[in-house]
Write a protein that holds these residues in place. Sequence first.
Motif, PDB file in Angstrom:
ATOM      1  N   ARG A  95       0.840  -1.401   0.188  1.00 19.74           N
ATOM      2  CA  ARG A  95       0.113  -0.057  -0.474  1.00 19.74           C
ATOM      3  C   ARG A  95       0.980   1.050  -0.315  1.00 19.74           C
ATOM      4  O   ARG A  95       0.365   2.294   1.234  1.00 19.74           O
ATOM      5  N   GLY A 100       0.374   3.198  -7.066  1.00 16.88           N
ATOM      6  CA  GLY A 100      -0.759   1.852  -6.699  1.00 16.88           C
ATOM      7  C   GLY A 100      -0.414   0.975  -8.387  1.00 16.88           C
ATOM      8  O   GLY A 100       0.703   1.136  -9.203  1.00 16.88           O
ATOM      9  N   ALA A 167      -7.443  -0.646  -6.119  1.00 17.13           N
ATOM     10  CA  ALA A 167      -6.532  -1.742  -5.297  1.00 17.13           C
ATOM     11  C   ALA A 167      -7.323  -2.499  -4.775  1.00 17.13           C
ATOM     12  O   ALA A 167      -6.694  -3.713  -4.082  1.00 17.13           O
TER      13      ALA A 167
END
Length: 219
Positions: A95, A100, A167
């Motif tokens: 993360r 991303g 995500a």
Amino acid sequence: MPSVWAAHIAGDGEILNFQGLPTERLDRQQLFSKLAASDLELREKCALIFAWGGMKIDHGKSAFRSFGEWRCDVGRIQTGDVPRSEAYAALLARRTPGMGPAFFTKLIYFFGRCAAKPDSPFGYIMDQWSARSVNLLAGEKVVALSSGMHWPKAQVDGVRLGKAVTAQNGPEIYEAFCQFIDCLASKFECAPDFVEEVMFSHGGNSKGRWRLYVLENDV
């Protein structure tokens, strides 16, 4: 240009300066040559990839502030022994702010492609345009995308929506995305990353025919 992009990332010295980066723009094949032949450190090679992909400066700063946390994942990809879905899972789990799926799959693609043995599978870039293309060709939403945000009118003719790969897409989605591209490559007897490159098409003021088709027929 990688050198200019990296200078903006380094800024006032908060992030270490990047050394030895090209002063000219690179196309995909030139980037592969730099990654294979240069003695650049891993950090500089990642900067080359992000600059090539047009990563926003703020996102680049955020990503490189935590480079020490994800460098080992990229190092494993360089060995060629990590399956693409496993590489994706590792980077997704980080993360990392500013990095991303659209950008960390660029790392998976370039480093994985360099390390891949002949006829071995490797991962592809799963950005907005390749994902929207796969969704359109599959006739279903294989890859989850953001609902969309309006681009400035000065950049486009009419109202267009920009989207982002979210995500929420786990490693099983990435594997399905890659397998779809593998199937197309087999069908048309061409390199799979050529399929991904054609799906990306090109944008700007003179958009490619496929880019326009995707915009007009999005699922």
